[in-house]
Design a protein around this motif. Sequence first.
Motif, PDB file in Angstrom:
ATOM      1  N   ALA A  24      -6.026  26.244  35.812  1.00 32.34           N
ATOM      2  CA  ALA A  24      -6.882  26.002  36.859  1.00 32.34           C
ATOM      3  C   ALA A  24      -8.113  27.360  36.890  1.00 32.34           C
ATOM      4  CB  ALA A  24      -6.892  25.567  38.229  1.00 32.34           C
ATOM      5  N   MET A  25      -7.394  28.493  37.179  1.00 30.43           N
ATOM      6  CA  MET A  25      -7.960  29.066  37.992  1.00 30.43           C
ATOM      7  C   MET A  25      -8.732  30.491  36.458  1.00 30.43           C
ATOM      8  SD  MET A  25      -7.986  33.175  36.827  1.00 30.43           S
ATOM      9  CE  MET A  25      -6.278  33.584  36.174  1.00 30.43           C
ATOM     10  N   LEU A  26      -8.212  29.774  35.180  1.00 28.67           N
ATOM     11  CA  LEU A  26      -9.298  30.572  34.418  1.00 28.67           C
ATOM     12  C   LEU A  26     -10.017  30.099  34.306  1.00 28.67           C
ATOM     13  CD1 LEU A  26      -5.864  30.883  31.182  1.00 28.67           C
ATOM     14  CD2 LEU A  26      -8.322  33.334  32.627  1.00 28.67           C
ATOM     15  N   ASP A  37     -11.203  35.676  42.572  1.00 26.16           N
ATOM     16  CA  ASP A  37     -11.603  36.017  41.030  1.00 26.16           C
ATOM     17  C   ASP A  37     -10.280  35.808  40.040  1.00 26.16           C
ATOM     18  OD1 ASP A  37     -13.482  37.162  42.576  1.00 26.16           O
ATOM     19  OD2 ASP A  37     -11.996  38.062  43.777  1.00 26.16           O
ATOM     20  N   GLY A  38      -9.211  36.168  40.428  1.00 27.74           N
ATOM     21  CA  GLY A  38      -8.822  36.097  39.441  1.00 27.74           C
ATOM     22  C   GLY A  38      -7.878  37.383  38.742  1.00 27.74           C
ATOM     23  N   ASP A  39      -7.781  38.464  39.897  1.00 25.51           N
ATOM     24  CA  ASP A  39      -7.307  39.481  39.711  1.00 25.51           C
ATOM     25  C   ASP A  39      -6.239  39.672  38.910  1.00 25.51           C
ATOM     26  OD1 ASP A  39     -10.009  39.873  41.023  1.00 25.51           O
ATOM     27  OD2 ASP A  39      -8.811  41.116  42.556  1.00 25.51           O
ATOM     28  N   CYS A  40      -5.015  39.437  39.122  1.00 24.47           N
ATOM     29  CA  CYS A  40      -3.687  39.793  38.132  1.00 24.47           C
ATOM     30  C   CYS A  40      -4.079  38.892  37.183  1.00 24.47           C
ATOM     31  CB  CYS A  40      -2.664  39.519  39.433  1.00 24.47           C
ATOM     32  SG  CYS A  40      -2.041  37.679  39.175  1.00 24.47           S
ATOM     33  N   GLY A  41      -4.775  37.991  36.103  1.00 24.69           N
ATOM     34  CA  GLY A  41      -5.036  37.635  35.136  1.00 24.69           C
ATOM     35  C   GLY A  41      -4.222  36.373  35.353  1.00 24.69           C
ATOM     36  N   ILE A  43      -0.982  35.910  36.864  1.00 22.28           N
ATOM     37  CA  ILE A  43       0.619  36.487  36.991  1.00 22.28           C
ATOM     38  C   ILE A  43       1.329  35.846  38.464  1.00 22.28           C
ATOM     39  CG2 ILE A  43       0.901  37.268  34.746  1.00 22.28           C
ATOM     40  CD1 ILE A  43       1.046  39.809  36.621  1.00 22.28           C
ATOM     41  N   CYS A  44       0.276  35.300  39.221  1.00 21.09           N
ATOM     42  CA  CYS A  44       1.170  34.623  40.050  1.00 21.09           C
ATOM     43  C   CYS A  44       1.030  36.268  41.430  1.00 21.09           C
ATOM     44  CB  CYS A  44       2.403  34.149  40.492  1.00 21.09           C
ATOM     45  SG  CYS A  44       2.420  33.302  41.864  1.00 21.09           S
ATOM     46  N   ALA A  45       0.531  37.458  40.796  1.00 16.83           N
ATOM     47  CA  ALA A  45       0.812  38.447  41.755  1.00 16.83           C
ATOM     48  C   ALA A  45      -0.349  39.457  42.281  1.00 16.83           C
ATOM     49  CB  ALA A  45       1.557  39.738  41.094  1.00 16.83           C
ATOM     50  N   CYS A  46      -1.068  38.408  43.497  1.00 13.53           N
ATOM     51  CA  CYS A  46      -2.454  39.093  43.712  1.00 13.53           C
ATOM     52  C   CYS A  46      -3.243  38.023  44.664  1.00 13.53           C
ATOM     53  CB  CYS A  46      -4.157  38.769  42.791  1.00 13.53           C
ATOM     54  SG  CYS A  46      -4.773  37.158  41.847  1.00 13.53           S
ATOM     55  N   ALA A  47      -2.892  36.765  44.878  1.00  9.46           N
ATOM     56  CA  ALA A  47      -3.591  35.510  45.723  1.00  9.46           C
ATOM     57  C   ALA A  47      -4.987  35.408  46.353  1.00  9.46           C
ATOM     58  CB  ALA A  47      -2.463  35.317  46.594  1.00  9.46           C
ATOM     59  N   THR A  48      -5.971  36.110  44.572  1.00  8.58           N
ATOM     60  CA  THR A  48      -7.093  35.329  44.665  1.00  8.58           C
ATOM     61  C   THR A  48      -7.764  34.553  43.816  1.00  8.58           C
ATOM     62  OG1 THR A  48      -7.763  36.966  42.679  1.00  8.58           O
ATOM     63  CG2 THR A  48      -7.575  38.454  44.504  1.00  8.58           C
ATOM     64  N   CYS A  49      -6.947  33.601  44.121  1.00  9.20           N
ATOM     65  CA  CYS A  49      -6.881  31.831  43.357  1.00  9.20           C
ATOM     66  C   CYS A  49      -6.754  30.988  44.195  1.00  9.20           C
ATOM     67  CB  CYS A  49      -6.389  31.993  41.357  1.00  9.20           C
ATOM     68  SG  CYS A  49      -4.627  32.553  42.156  1.00  9.20           S
ATOM     69  N   HIS A  50      -7.020  31.292  45.356  1.00  7.20           N
ATOM     70  CA  HIS A  50      -6.248  30.808  46.710  1.00  7.20           C
ATOM     71  C   HIS A  50      -7.434  28.800  46.595  1.00  7.20           C
ATOM     72  CE1 HIS A  50      -4.097  30.278  50.945  1.00  7.20           C
ATOM     73  NE2 HIS A  50      -4.874  28.873  50.013  1.00  7.20           N
ATOM     74  N   ARG A  83      -2.830  26.075  47.147  1.00  8.60           N
ATOM     75  CA  ARG A  83      -2.236  26.642  46.248  1.00  8.60           C
ATOM     76  C   ARG A  83      -2.747  27.773  45.168  1.00  8.60           C
ATOM     77  NH1 ARG A  83       0.572  22.644  42.443  1.00  8.60           N
ATOM     78  NH2 ARG A  83       1.472  24.741  41.237  1.00  8.60           N
ATOM     79  N   LEU A  84      -1.740  28.699  44.301  1.00  7.20           N
ATOM     80  CA  LEU A  84      -2.649  29.773  43.637  1.00  7.20           C
ATOM     81  C   LEU A  84      -3.280  28.847  42.223  1.00  7.20           C
ATOM     82  CD1 LEU A  84      -0.255  32.593  44.639  1.00  7.20           C
ATOM     83  CD2 LEU A  84      -3.130  31.799  45.635  1.00  7.20           C
ATOM     84  N   CYS A  85      -4.522  28.732  42.436  1.00  6.94           N
ATOM     85  CA  CYS A  85      -4.642  27.594  41.361  1.00  6.94           C
ATOM     86  C   CYS A  85      -3.980  28.127  39.995  1.00  6.94           C
ATOM     87  CB  CYS A  85      -6.195  27.130  41.333  1.00  6.94           C
ATOM     88  SG  CYS A  85      -7.167  28.680  40.896  1.00  6.94           S
TER      89      CYS A  85
HETATM   90 FE1  FES Z   1      -3.370  36.236  40.675  1.00  6.66          FE
HETATM   91 FE2  FES Z   1      -3.167  33.632  40.758  1.00  6.66          FE
HETATM   92  S1  FES Z   1      -4.310  34.934  39.436  1.00  6.66           S
HETATM   93  S2  FES Z   1      -1.877  34.782  41.569  1.00  6.66           S
END
Ligand code: FES
Length: 106
Positions: A24-26, A37-41, A43-50, A83-85
């Motif tokens: 869903a993030m992509l 934003d999906g900053d981490c691409g 991999i569940c490491a940034c939380a910019t896809c809340h 969720r982190l999408c």
């Molecule tokens: Fe980084 Fe979802 S894109 S946690």
Amino acid sequence: MPKIRFIEHDGTEHVVDAPDGSSAMLAAVNNGVPGIDGDCGGICACATCHVYVDPAWIDITGRRGEQEESMITFSPILEPNSRLCCQIAMREELDGLVLHLPVGQH
Ligand code: FES
């Protein structure tokens, strides 16, 4: 192809294609949905896809996984349906999924 309806806090809607096997993030990033934003691409490491999963869809998307939980557990905007999408894998049964964007995420 499944579609997702992202709804901003002010009610603005974005309906986007979300290919099977993608996240869903992509789908949001590839279609310019503001606030994802999906900053981490992914991999569940940034939380910019809340996002907040619409209550009608929670049983189908499933709940937060362990890594996801540890990433957002201290978020001031955490809700039971957060969720982190990037962790929502798209599939046909998610066609029409409704995801709400948190306040201040735009
Ligand atoms: Fe980084 Fe979802 S894109 S946690």
